[in-house]
Scaffold this motif. Structure first.
Motif, PDB file in Angstrom:
ATOM      1  N   ILE A 206       9.183 -46.205 -49.478  1.00  0.00           N
ATOM      2  CA  ILE A 206       9.694 -45.028 -50.196  1.00  0.00           C
ATOM      3  C   ILE A 206      11.152 -44.778 -49.781  1.00  0.00           C
ATOM      4  N   PRO A 207      11.950 -44.234 -50.710  1.00  0.00           N
ATOM      5  CA  PRO A 207      13.355 -44.012 -50.394  1.00  0.00           C
ATOM      6  C   PRO A 207      13.581 -42.928 -49.335  1.00  0.00           C
ATOM      7  N   VAL A 208      14.567 -43.183 -48.485  1.00  0.00           N
ATOM      8  CA  VAL A 208      14.992 -42.223 -47.472  1.00  0.00           C
ATOM      9  C   VAL A 208      16.366 -41.700 -47.886  1.00  0.00           C
ATOM     10  N   ILE A 209      16.466 -40.386 -48.058  1.00  0.00           N
ATOM     11  CA  ILE A 209      17.709 -39.749 -48.484  1.00  0.00           C
ATOM     12  C   ILE A 209      18.301 -39.057 -47.268  1.00  0.00           C
ATOM     13  N   GLY A 210      19.542 -39.360 -46.956  1.00  0.00           N
ATOM     14  CA  GLY A 210      20.147 -38.818 -45.745  1.00  0.00           C
ATOM     15  C   GLY A 210      21.134 -37.698 -45.995  1.00  0.00           C
ATOM     16  N   ILE A 211      21.241 -36.823 -44.987  1.00  0.00           N
ATOM     17  CA  ILE A 211      22.353 -35.852 -44.908  1.00  0.00           C
ATOM     18  C   ILE A 211      22.755 -35.863 -43.445  1.00  0.00           C
ATOM     19  N   GLY A 212      23.927 -36.401 -43.169  1.00  0.00           N
ATOM     20  CA  GLY A 212      24.325 -36.606 -41.779  1.00  0.00           C
ATOM     21  C   GLY A 212      23.461 -37.655 -41.111  1.00  0.00           C
ATOM     22  N   ALA A 213      23.081 -38.687 -41.870  1.00  0.00           N
ATOM     23  CA  ALA A 213      22.203 -39.738 -41.349  1.00  0.00           C
ATOM     24  C   ALA A 213      22.784 -41.130 -41.616  1.00  0.00           C
ATOM     25  N   GLY A 214      24.071 -41.203 -41.917  1.00  0.00           N
ATOM     26  CA  GLY A 214      24.749 -42.485 -42.099  1.00  0.00           C
ATOM     27  C   GLY A 214      24.492 -43.119 -43.451  1.00  0.00           C
ATOM     28  N   ASN A 215      24.991 -44.378 -43.599  1.00  0.00           N
ATOM     29  CA  ASN A 215      24.880 -45.039 -44.908  1.00  0.00           C
ATOM     30  C   ASN A 215      23.876 -46.180 -44.944  1.00  0.00           C
ATOM     31  N   GLY A 216      23.037 -46.259 -43.902  1.00  0.00           N
ATOM     32  CA  GLY A 216      21.987 -47.278 -43.902  1.00  0.00           C
ATOM     33  C   GLY A 216      20.708 -46.799 -44.577  1.00  0.00           C
ATOM     34  N   VAL A 217      20.758 -45.637 -45.208  1.00  0.00           N
ATOM     35  CA  VAL A 217      19.591 -45.073 -45.894  1.00  0.00           C
ATOM     36  C   VAL A 217      19.688 -45.345 -47.396  1.00  0.00           C
ATOM     37  N   ASP A 218      18.734 -44.842 -48.169  1.00  0.00           N
ATOM     38  CA  ASP A 218      18.637 -45.216 -49.582  1.00  0.00           C
ATOM     39  C   ASP A 218      19.324 -44.251 -50.540  1.00  0.00           C
ATOM     40  N   GLY A 219      19.859 -43.171 -49.987  1.00  0.00           N
ATOM     41  CA  GLY A 219      20.551 -42.207 -50.833  1.00  0.00           C
ATOM     42  C   GLY A 219      21.141 -41.107 -49.982  1.00  0.00           C
ATOM     43  N   GLN A 220      21.893 -40.238 -50.628  1.00  0.00           N
ATOM     44  CA  GLN A 220      22.567 -39.147 -49.909  1.00  0.00           C
ATOM     45  C   GLN A 220      22.316 -37.830 -50.620  1.00  0.00           C
ATOM     46  N   VAL A 221      22.272 -36.754 -49.838  1.00  0.00           N
ATOM     47  CA  VAL A 221      22.199 -35.412 -50.403  1.00  0.00           C
ATOM     48  C   VAL A 221      23.227 -34.521 -49.714  1.00  0.00           C
ATOM     49  N   LEU A 222      23.858 -33.650 -50.500  1.00  0.00           N
ATOM     50  CA  LEU A 222      24.746 -32.623 -49.951  1.00  0.00           C
ATOM     51  C   LEU A 222      24.475 -31.312 -50.687  1.00  0.00           C
ATOM     52  N   VAL A 223      24.843 -30.240 -50.053  1.00  0.00           N
ATOM     53  CA  VAL A 223      24.817 -28.941 -50.715  1.00  0.00           C
ATOM     54  C   VAL A 223      26.023 -28.880 -51.657  1.00  0.00           C
ATOM     55  N   MET A 224      25.766 -28.595 -52.922  1.00  0.00           N
ATOM     56  CA  MET A 224      26.811 -28.632 -53.941  1.00  0.00           C
ATOM     57  C   MET A 224      28.052 -27.812 -53.559  1.00  0.00           C
ATOM     58  N   HIS A 225      27.835 -26.593 -53.091  1.00  0.00           N
ATOM     59  CA  HIS A 225      28.957 -25.712 -52.772  1.00  0.00           C
ATOM     60  C   HIS A 225      29.800 -26.252 -51.621  1.00  0.00           C
ATOM     61  N   ASP A 226      29.169 -26.990 -50.714  1.00  0.00           N
ATOM     62  CA  ASP A 226      29.899 -27.608 -49.602  1.00  0.00           C
ATOM     63  C   ASP A 226      30.789 -28.733 -50.121  1.00  0.00           C
ATOM     64  N   MET A 227      30.233 -29.614 -50.972  1.00  0.00           N
ATOM     65  CA  MET A 227      31.015 -30.773 -51.438  1.00  0.00           C
ATOM     66  C   MET A 227      32.110 -30.359 -52.417  1.00  0.00           C
ATOM     67  N   LEU A 228      31.946 -29.189 -53.034  1.00  0.00           N
ATOM     68  CA  LEU A 228      32.993 -28.668 -53.915  1.00  0.00           C
ATOM     69  C   LEU A 228      34.088 -27.938 -53.130  1.00  0.00           C
ATOM     70  N   GLY A 229      33.863 -27.771 -51.834  1.00  0.00           N
ATOM     71  CA  GLY A 229      34.868 -27.094 -51.011  1.00  0.00           C
ATOM     72  C   GLY A 229      34.959 -25.608 -51.289  1.00  0.00           C
ATOM     73  N   MET A 230      33.836 -24.985 -51.590  1.00  0.00           N
ATOM     74  CA  MET A 230      33.850 -23.540 -51.884  1.00  0.00           C
ATOM     75  C   MET A 230      33.910 -22.706 -50.618  1.00  0.00           C
ATOM     76  N   SER A 231      33.488 -23.317 -49.494  1.00  0.00           N
ATOM     77  CA  SER A 231      33.521 -22.584 -48.233  1.00  0.00           C
ATOM     78  C   SER A 231      34.492 -23.246 -47.271  1.00  0.00           C
ATOM     79  N   LYS A 232      35.250 -22.429 -46.595  1.00  0.00           N
ATOM     80  CA  LYS A 232      36.180 -22.945 -45.589  1.00  0.00           C
ATOM     81  C   LYS A 232      35.488 -23.081 -44.237  1.00  0.00           C
ATOM     82  N   GLU A 233      34.449 -22.274 -44.031  1.00  0.00           N
ATOM     83  CA  GLU A 233      33.832 -22.182 -42.698  1.00  0.00           C
ATOM     84  C   GLU A 233      32.894 -23.341 -42.379  1.00  0.00           C
ATOM     85  N   PHE A 234      32.017 -23.712 -43.338  1.00  0.00           N
ATOM     86  CA  PHE A 234      31.018 -24.740 -43.058  1.00  0.00           C
ATOM     87  C   PHE A 234      31.681 -26.113 -43.054  1.00  0.00           C
ATOM     88  N   SER A 235      31.835 -26.705 -41.870  1.00  0.00           N
ATOM     89  CA  SER A 235      32.605 -27.939 -41.779  1.00  0.00           C
ATOM     90  C   SER A 235      31.988 -28.993 -40.857  1.00  0.00           C
TER      91      SER A 235
END
Ligand SMILES: Nc1nc(=O)c2c([nH]1)NC[C@@H]1CN(c3ccc(C(=O)N[C@@H](CCC(=O)O)C(=O)O)cc3)CN21
Ligand SMILES: CC(C)C(=O)C(=O)O
Ligand SMILES: [Mg+2]
Length: 272
Positions: A206-235
């Motif tokens: 089964i696929p493994v989706i990572g967040i802060g788990a490197g690129n050896g996994v089968d996919g990636q997930v991010l919080v949309m607002h974080d990747m859009l740069g809506m927050s300055k604090e969460f870094s």
């Protein structure tokens, strides 16, 4: 247009396993409302997660713990009305599945019935085995979530990387195998060493989706607002910002305020 867009009409839990076997990486983002979900679905995202991170991003809570089942259903039903192609996975919120398997199934059924979501995500491994089984037995697809599980933040104390020690890494590997054996269709690994995440991904079908788990996994997930740069604090280190929406939006708001004050808006063409 991406390869995924051409190859799959509607993403299902089965398409994700196929993508893993073909070596095609899975792209997943969160969404919590109709407008954002519509944009990300049409852009060709594979999976939309209605994350309990809505508790932070939408409601301004410090943790994911306060969000309720009713609130998750509200977000998920808004997302569902927007999508044509993506698979929509909904987080079971804290307190809606931990007390016993029957309560877990009741919560799971409420989300499926009242939001129209396609699958659910639960945090944890062997501790929630019976609940996962029951939900799967009802025909509801389940995504696992191991590593940094934010609903347990007060147990961990900090949001630091998990499973750096051998004992915790061993338990994580066992839990990953268990979740696959139970019948989960995918697994999220959050903030774990990339070597461990790669090893887990390679040991599962089964696929493994990572967040802060490197690129050896089968996919990636991010919080949309974080990747859009809506927050300055969460870094956190794992975050890549694809836009600086915070700056763009601030500029637009400031311009609007200036225009209103200067009676520049509305102009002749913008009135009746
Ligand atoms: N906006 C948002 N983005 C997320 O990714 C997210 C949420 N909210 N809410 C629910 C969970 C919590 N998540 C988190 C929270 C903190 C870190 C983190 O890494 N924070 C800091 C401090 C870590 C430390 O104490 O060492 C960092 O800089 O890495 C990572 C994921 C991921 N999820
Ligand atoms: C960070 C992802 C995996 C999540 O669970 C959420 O957004 O709630
Ligand atoms: Mg979550």
């Amino acid at each position: 247009m991406s390869a995924a867009k051409k190859e799959y009409k509607r993403i299902t839990v089965k398409s994700l396993t196929e993508m893993k076997s073909h070596g095609e990486k899975i792209a997943m983002l969160t969404a919590y409302d109709y407008t954002m979900a519509k944009i990300v679905d049409r852009a060709g995202i594979d999976v939309i997660l209605v994350g309990d991170s809505a508790s932070n991003v939408m409601a301004g809570h410090e943790t994911t713990l306060p969000i309720t089942l009713d609130q998750m259903i509200y977000h998920a039903s808004s997302v569902i009305r927007a999508i044509k192609r993506s698979l929509v996975v909904v987080d079971l919120p804290f307190g809606s599945y931990q007390s016993d398997p029957k309560e877990a199934l009741r919560s799971a059924i409420r989300i499926m019935k009242e939001s129209g979501g396609h699958a659910l995500k639960l945090e944890g491994g062997s501790e929630i085995k019976e609940s996962v089984k029951r939900i799967l037995n009802a025909g509801i697809p389940v995504m696992g979530h191991l590593g940094l599980t934010p609903q347990s933040i007060y147990k961990f104390g900090t949001y630091t990387v998990r499973a750096k020690e051998e004992a915790e890494a061993e338990k994580l590997k066992q839990d990953a195998l268990l979740l696959e054996k139970l019948g989960c269709f995918a697994l999220v690994l959050e903030k774990v060493p990339s070597a461990l995440a790669k090893e887990v991904a390679e040991s599962l079908t089964i696929p493994v989706i990572g967040i802060g788990a490197g690129n050896g996994v089968d996919g990636q997930v991010l919080v949309m607002h974080d990747m859009l740069g809506m927050s300055k604090e969460f870094s956190p280190r794992f975050l890549r910002r694809y836009l600086d929406l915070h700056t763009l939006m601030t500029g637009a708001f400031e311009q609007y305020i200036t225009d209103v004050k200067a009676v520049d808006f509305p102009n002749e063409e913008e009135q009746y």
